[in-house]
Design a protein around this motif. Structure first.
Motif, PDB file in Angstrom:
ATOM      1  N   MET A 139      53.512  29.241  49.355  1.00 56.76           N
ATOM      2  CA  MET A 139      53.239  29.003  50.833  1.00 56.76           C
ATOM      3  C   MET A 139      52.633  27.906  50.917  1.00 56.76           C
ATOM      4  O   MET A 139      51.286  28.751  51.446  1.00 56.76           O
ATOM      5  CB  MET A 139      53.468  30.300  51.531  1.00 56.76           C
ATOM      6  N   PRO A 140      52.337  26.993  50.680  1.00 57.79           N
ATOM      7  CA  PRO A 140      51.138  25.829  50.465  1.00 57.79           C
ATOM      8  C   PRO A 140      50.602  26.291  52.082  1.00 57.79           C
ATOM      9  O   PRO A 140      49.079  26.367  52.248  1.00 57.79           O
ATOM     10  CB  PRO A 140      51.710  24.349  51.291  1.00 57.79           C
ATOM     11  N   LYS A 141      51.161  25.973  53.454  1.00 55.64           N
ATOM     12  CA  LYS A 141      50.497  25.982  54.322  1.00 55.64           C
ATOM     13  C   LYS A 141      50.222  27.213  55.202  1.00 55.64           C
ATOM     14  O   LYS A 141      49.204  26.986  56.148  1.00 55.64           O
ATOM     15  CB  LYS A 141      52.052  25.290  55.447  1.00 55.64           C
ATOM     16  N   GLU A 142      50.310  28.003  54.158  1.00 56.49           N
ATOM     17  CA  GLU A 142      49.956  29.743  54.388  1.00 56.49           C
ATOM     18  C   GLU A 142      48.987  30.079  53.577  1.00 56.49           C
ATOM     19  O   GLU A 142      49.279  31.487  53.561  1.00 56.49           O
ATOM     20  CB  GLU A 142      50.942  30.665  54.868  1.00 56.49           C
ATOM     21  N   GLU A 143      48.676  29.000  52.646  1.00 56.42           N
ATOM     22  CA  GLU A 143      47.658  29.861  51.575  1.00 56.42           C
ATOM     23  C   GLU A 143      46.132  29.687  52.088  1.00 56.42           C
ATOM     24  O   GLU A 143      45.903  28.492  52.924  1.00 56.42           O
ATOM     25  CB  GLU A 143      48.118  28.940  50.769  1.00 56.42           C
ATOM     26  N   PHE A 144      45.561  30.999  51.092  1.00 60.99           N
ATOM     27  CA  PHE A 144      44.416  30.375  51.563  1.00 60.99           C
ATOM     28  C   PHE A 144      43.422  30.464  50.457  1.00 60.99           C
ATOM     29  O   PHE A 144      44.019  31.208  49.642  1.00 60.99           O
ATOM     30  CB  PHE A 144      43.484  31.705  52.958  1.00 60.99           C
ATOM     31  N   LEU A 145      42.123  29.357  50.336  1.00 62.55           N
ATOM     32  CA  LEU A 145      41.199  29.779  48.723  1.00 62.55           C
ATOM     33  C   LEU A 145      39.503  30.917  49.826  1.00 62.55           C
ATOM     34  O   LEU A 145      39.502  29.886  51.116  1.00 62.55           O
ATOM     35  CB  LEU A 145      41.067  28.578  49.075  1.00 62.55           C
ATOM     36  N   ALA A 146      39.550  32.133  50.071  1.00 64.16           N
ATOM     37  CA  ALA A 146      37.966  32.443  49.969  1.00 64.16           C
ATOM     38  C   ALA A 146      37.114  31.793  48.314  1.00 64.16           C
ATOM     39  O   ALA A 146      37.168  32.390  47.523  1.00 64.16           O
ATOM     40  CB  ALA A 146      38.300  34.214  50.447  1.00 64.16           C
ATOM     41  N   LEU A 147      36.070  31.380  49.235  1.00 67.11           N
ATOM     42  CA  LEU A 147      34.717  30.697  48.432  1.00 67.11           C
ATOM     43  C   LEU A 147      33.202  31.527  49.253  1.00 67.11           C
ATOM     44  O   LEU A 147      33.285  31.148  50.606  1.00 67.11           O
ATOM     45  CB  LEU A 147      35.358  29.385  48.631  1.00 67.11           C
ATOM     46  N   PRO A 148      32.266  31.340  48.104  1.00 65.56           N
ATOM     47  CA  PRO A 148      31.489  32.557  48.883  1.00 65.56           C
ATOM     48  C   PRO A 148      30.419  31.253  49.026  1.00 65.56           C
ATOM     49  O   PRO A 148      29.239  31.608  48.474  1.00 65.56           O
ATOM     50  CB  PRO A 148      31.044  33.198  47.725  1.00 65.56           C
ATOM     51  N   HIS A 149      30.700  29.858  49.634  1.00 63.06           N
ATOM     52  CA  HIS A 149      29.731  29.386  49.525  1.00 63.06           C
ATOM     53  C   HIS A 149      28.576  29.421  50.878  1.00 63.06           C
ATOM     54  O   HIS A 149      29.533  29.891  52.121  1.00 63.06           O
ATOM     55  CB  HIS A 149      30.825  27.831  50.274  1.00 63.06           C
ATOM     56  N   LEU A 191      23.941  28.176  46.580  1.00 60.16           N
ATOM     57  CA  LEU A 191      24.719  27.774  47.147  1.00 60.16           C
ATOM     58  C   LEU A 191      26.567  28.526  47.449  1.00 60.16           C
ATOM     59  O   LEU A 191      26.935  28.870  48.231  1.00 60.16           O
ATOM     60  CB  LEU A 191      25.619  26.111  46.727  1.00 60.16           C
ATOM     61  N   ALA A 192      26.355  29.334  46.610  1.00 56.25           N
ATOM     62  CA  ALA A 192      26.990  30.396  45.892  1.00 56.25           C
ATOM     63  C   ALA A 192      26.565  31.820  46.669  1.00 56.25           C
ATOM     64  O   ALA A 192      26.172  31.778  45.350  1.00 56.25           O
ATOM     65  CB  ALA A 192      28.401  30.488  44.998  1.00 56.25           C
ATOM     66  N   SER A 193      26.995  32.106  47.448  1.00 51.56           N
ATOM     67  CA  SER A 193      26.449  33.518  47.152  1.00 51.56           C
ATOM     68  C   SER A 193      27.144  34.985  46.323  1.00 51.56           C
ATOM     69  O   SER A 193      25.957  36.073  46.413  1.00 51.56           O
ATOM     70  CB  SER A 193      26.588  34.130  49.033  1.00 51.56           C
ATOM     71  N   MET A 194      28.033  34.811  46.137  1.00 53.66           N
ATOM     72  CA  MET A 194      28.964  35.811  45.558  1.00 53.66           C
ATOM     73  C   MET A 194      29.450  35.648  44.458  1.00 53.66           C
ATOM     74  O   MET A 194      29.958  33.383  44.421  1.00 53.66           O
ATOM     75  CB  MET A 194      29.781  36.716  46.271  1.00 53.66           C
ATOM     76  N   ASN A 195      30.528  35.832  43.145  1.00 52.01           N
ATOM     77  CA  ASN A 195      30.071  35.155  41.414  1.00 52.01           C
ATOM     78  C   ASN A 195      31.890  35.992  41.810  1.00 52.01           C
ATOM     79  O   ASN A 195      32.377  36.066  40.528  1.00 52.01           O
ATOM     80  CB  ASN A 195      29.595  35.864  40.766  1.00 52.01           C
TER      81      ASN A 195
END
Length: 700
Positions: A139-149, A191-195
Motif C-alpha cells: 500500500m505505497p501511499k499508506e506506508e510510512f517510515l518512522a525514523l529517529p531524525h 542526528l539520530a536520537s535512537m538506534n
C-alpha cells in the motif's frame, strides 16, 4: 541455493552466493514482504579506510567466497562464512561469519557479524550490515517510515518521497542518489536520537534496530530502491578497528515483524533500551516547569543589542507571562556563533560582575538562569586553535578536520567528544558558570543535534586523544555524567540541557530543546512515546518569514500547529514574548499567552503522568489528541485536545468508570465539556469554539 529459516510466524529465505534476502513471509497474513528480491543490495558491504589518503571515500572490499557451513533447513540458526580479497591498500586476510537466528515464536530475526583480521597489521573498516532491501507492504501511499531524525520523522510513502527534490535538498539529513537507489543516512547518537527504524502501514510493520549496549557510533540507513520494482531498504553502518589477529563481533541487529504502526516498534526498542538506559534523576521542581525565556539577543553579528545591566528588565518581561526561567546566549567574547569556546563575558556587554549581578537578581526572585555553551565548535581564528583546537578536533583519515560555518564569518572546527582535553574544558566551563555566576542550568548546544562523525585521530601523526572511531557517543556520555556530578557538588539543584535529544544522553539531562527541518515530516511523538520520562523543550514562537520563503499564511499556520503540538506533548514552551512577534501578530501573541496559561494550569498533572500518545483513544475525527496516564495512579487520565482549526468533534476513549471529570480551556480557566458513556468507553464532545483544552478524568 536459497537457505530457509522459519518459525510459526515467519519464513525467511537467504541466497548465500549473492548475500541477499530473497523472501520474507509473515505467516499470520501470508504476505510476502520482499517485493523485489533482485535489488543488488547485499546483506554485507565491507570498506577499508586508508590511513595514508585524505578526504577519500573508503574503498570497497570484494568478498571472495561465501558459503553456508552450518545450519539446519527450516531450523532456527545459520552461518554464512566469507573471505575478503585484497583491497588494493595492502595484502588482506579477512575472514568472517554472518550469523542469523530466528526466534522460537516471535516473528523476529537476530543478525550478527564476526570479522577476524589474519593480517600482520591494524585495519580500519567501515561495515554496512545488515542491509535488507526490496521491502514493500502493498500500500505505497499508506506506508510510512518512522525514523529517529532528532525527535522523529514520519514520512508517508517514503519510497517515493525519498526520490523527491525536497528530500535530496535536506541539508545534512538528505537522500543521496547511488545508481537506482536513494540512500538517507543519519548517525546515532545526535542526528539520530535512537538506534531503530520502523517501516509500516496502519496494521503491519517491520522494526529494525541496533541493540548495542555499548552505544557505539552507528549509521542508520534507509533506501528507496528503484531497481525492478519500487521498494524500501533498511540497514546500518559500523566502524570497526581490528588489530593483528583480532576478532570483532558486531552488536546484535534485530528485525521484527509486528502488528500495528510505529508505536509497536517503539515498544520493542524501549523493552531493550531500558535495560541499559537509566531514567533521569532531576530536582522535583523541574518536573513542573512549563516555560523557558530564551535571550539570544545580547551580542550577535557584531552588534550589541542588550547589555548585562539589562538582565533584570528582560527577566521581568518574561515574568509578566509567568516565566521565571531565564536562558542567556550570546554573552561570550565575540557574541553568538563567534570565538567559541572562549567563554568569557564580552567586554562590550559589561563587566563579569555586572553579569553576576543580573543572575543574582533572578535567583533572589526565585527564578533560575541557564547559560549557553556550544559543545561542538572551536573557532579556527582563535590563537589557541593550533595549540588546543586542532588536537581536540575530530580527524578524517589523514588528519584533516571537519570545518563548519553558520550565520557568521567564523569558521569552526568540529571537536571530538572523546578528547579528554575537550571534555575537561567544557566541564570546567560549566563548573565556573555555576560557581561564579549562580547559573543553575548549563545548556550544551549541538550535543544531541549535529551530525556525529567517526574520529580517526589515532591515524594522524600526533596522537593526542587515542580512542576508537566509534567513541563519539561514549565521549559525550562521559562529559554529561561527569559534568552533572561536578555542578551538583556546587549546587545540588543544578541541571543540564542539550539541543535536541538522544536516548542515552537523556539520562543525564533535564530538557532537550527539540526542533526539526521545517516541512520535513517532523513527528516528535516518536521520541516522546519511546522515552516519556525525557522532558522536551519546544520552540513555539513564530518562524521568521525567511524560514518559510516569505509565506505569511504558512508562518501563521505553523505557529498555531507548533504551539498546539507542544501542549499535546506536554513540552516546556520555549518563548520570548517580546521577540518574533511583530506588527500584525497581535492575535498570535494573545493566543500564545492563553496557551501558556493553559500549560501552566496543568503543570502538576503533566508531572504526575506519563505520555502514551494515542493509546486508548478509539476515535478522534480531525481533532489532535494525546493521552496521559498517572504514574502512581493509573486510574487518572489526562486528555489534551488540539482544535486550532476550529472544527470540533467527538473523541472516544476506551472504557473505564468515570468518578470525576474536569476541563480547562485557553487561559487555564475551568470549563464544561459534555460527555457520555458508549458501548466501548466514554465519548467527549468537543465544541468547535474551543481551540485547545485539557480534560482530567479520575476513573476506577
Amino acid at each position: 541455493m536459497a537457505f530457509t529459516l522459519s518459525n510459526p510466524n515467519l519464513v525467511i529465505k537467504i541466497e548465500p552466493q549473492d548475500l541477499e534476502v530473497k523472501s520474507l513471509v509473515y505467516l499470520k497474513t501470508g504476505e510476502e514482504l520482499i517485493k523485489d528480491p533482485y535489488t543488488g543490495l547485499p546483506l554485507l558491504h565491507l570498506f577499508q579506510v586508508n590511513p595514508e589518503e585524505e578526504g577519500i571515500v573508503p574503498r570497497k572490499i570484494a568478498l571472495k567466497e561465501t558459503r553456508i557451513y552450518s545450519g539446519l533447513e527450516g531450523g532456527g540458526r545459520f552461518y554464512i562464512s566469507w573471505e575478503a580479497l585484497d583491497s588494493n591498500y595492502s595484502s588482506l586476510n579477512l575472514i568472517g561469519n554472518i550469523e542469523g537466528a530466528i526466534d522460537v515464536i516471535r516473528p523476529r530475526l537476530l543478525w550478527q557479524l564476526t570479522i577476524r583480521n589474519n593480517t600482520s597489521q591494524k585495519i580500519w573498516l567501515q561495515v554496512l550490515f545488515p542491509q535488507i532491501s526490496g521491502l514493500g507492504l502493498g500500500m505505497p501511499k499508506e506506508e510510512f517510515l518512522a525514523l529517529p531524525h532528532h525527535a522523529g520523522d514520519l514520512t508517508r510513502n517514503p519510497i517515493q518521497e525519498y526520490t523527491s527534490l525536497r528530500y535530496q535538498s535536506f541539508g545534512r539529513a538528505a537522500t543521496k542518489k547511488e545508481g537506482n537507489i536513494y540512500v538517507r543516512e543519519i548517525n546515532y547518537c545526535g542526528l539520530a536520537s535512537m538506534n531503530w527504524m520502523d517501516y509500516h502501514r496502519r496494521d503491519l510493520g517491520i522494526y529494525f534496530g541496533c541493540h548495542d549496549p555499548n552505544f557505539g557510533l552507528t549509521g542508520l540507513r534507509s533506501y528507496s530502491c528503484m531497481v525492478n520494482y519500487p521498494s524500501m531498504g533498511l540497514g546500518f553502518r559500523r566502524f570497526p578497528v581490528l588489530n593483528e589477529e583480532e576478532e570483532w563481533v558486531s552488536p546484535p541487529f534485530i528485525l521484527e515483524i509486528h502488528e500495528g504502526d510505529w508505536h509497536s516498534g517503539a515498544r520493542i526498542y524501549r523493552e531493550w533500551a531500558t535495560q541499559f538506559i537509566n531514567p533521569p534523576c532531576n530536582p522535583k521542581d523541574l518536573a513542573e516547569q512549563y516555560a523557558l525565556h530564551p535571550r539570544y539577543d545580547f551580542f550577535r553579528e557584531g552588534k550589541v543589542l542588550h547589555s548585562f545591566s539589562d538582565i533584570p528588565a528582560l527577566y521581568e518581561r518574561g515574568k509578566e507571562w509567568g516565566i521565571k526561567h531565564f536562558f542567556i546566549a550570546g554573552w561570550n567574547h565575540g557574541g553568538f556563533d563567534a570565538q567559541y569556546p572562549d567563554y568569557h563575558p564580552a567586554m562590550e556587554l559589561g563587566s563579569p560582575l555586572e553579569l553576576e549581578r543580573g543572575c543574582r537578581y533572578i535567583n533572589a526572585d526565585g527564578g533560575m538562569v541557564t547559560f549557553y555553551i556550544n559543545a561542538r565548535l572551536f573557532d579556527t581564528g582563535l590563537p589557541s586553535y593550533k595549540e588546543k583546537g586542532y588536537n581536540w578536533a575530530i580527524k578524517r583519515p589523514g588528519g584533516d578536520v571537519y570545518i563548519e560555518q553558520y550565520d557568521t564569518p567564523s569558521l569552526f572546527a568540529v571537536m571530538c567528544p572523546a578528547s579528554e582535553g575537550w571534555q575537561g574544558w567544557l566541564k570546567d566551563l560549566a563548573i565556573w558558570m555555576v560557581k561564579a555566576y549562580g547559573a543553575r542550568g548549563i545548556y550544551f548546544d549541538q550535543l544531541g543535534s549535529a551530525e556525529p562523525f567517526p574520529c580517526y585521530h589515532s591515524l594522524s601523526i600526533s596522537d593526542h586523544h587515542p580512542h576508537h572511531p566509534e567513541d563519539y557517543n561514549r565521549g559525550y556520555l562521559k562529559l554529561l555524567k561527569e559534568t552533572l556530578e561536578a555542578i551538583r557538588k556546587e549546587n545540588p539543584k543544578a541541571f543540564l540541557m542539550i539541543e535536541n535529544c538522544g536516548d542515552i544522553y537523556g539520562q543525564y539531562v533535564w530538557g532537550s530543546l527539540t526542533w526539526n527541518g521545517v516541512l520535513y515530516d517532523e513527528h516528535y511523538s516518536i521520541y516522546r512515546y519511546t522515552f516519556p520520562e525525557h522532558s522536551l523543550v519546544m520552540m513555539v514562537h513564530p518562524k521568521r518569514l525567511s524560514e518559510v520563503e516569505g509565506d505569511e499564511k504558512l508562518r501563521r499556520d505553523l505557529f498555531y500547529q507548533h504551539i498546539e503540538q507542544a501542549l499535546l506533548l506536554g513540552a516546556v514552551f520555549w518563548i520570548a514574548p517580546d521577540r518574533r512577534f511583530g506588527p500584525g501578530d497581535e492575535q498570535m501573541l494573545l493566543h500564545a499567552n492563553q496557551m501558556l496559561k493553559l500549560r501552566a494550569s496543568i503543570a502538576r498533572e503533566i508531572a504526575r503522568c506519563h505520555y502514551v500518545d494515542q493509546d486508548g483513544i478509539l476515535s478522534k475525527g480531525e481533532i489532535a489528541v494525546s493521552h496521559w496516564i498517572g504514574k502512581d495512579d493509573p486510574r487518572f487520565h489526562l486528555i489534551c485536545i488540539g482544535n486550532h482549526k476550529g472544527k470540533g468533534g467527538e473523541v472516544e476513549i476506551e472504557a473505564f468508570q468515570v468518578d470525576s471529570l474536569w476541563a480547562r480551556g485557553l487561559g487555564g480557566e475551568l470549563i464544561q465539556v459534555p460527555w457520555k458513556y458508549t458501548d466501548r468507553g466514554i465519548k467527549l464532545l468537543i465544541p468547535p469554539e474551543f481551540p485547545a483544552l485539557v480534560i482530567g478524568i479520575e476513573g476506577s
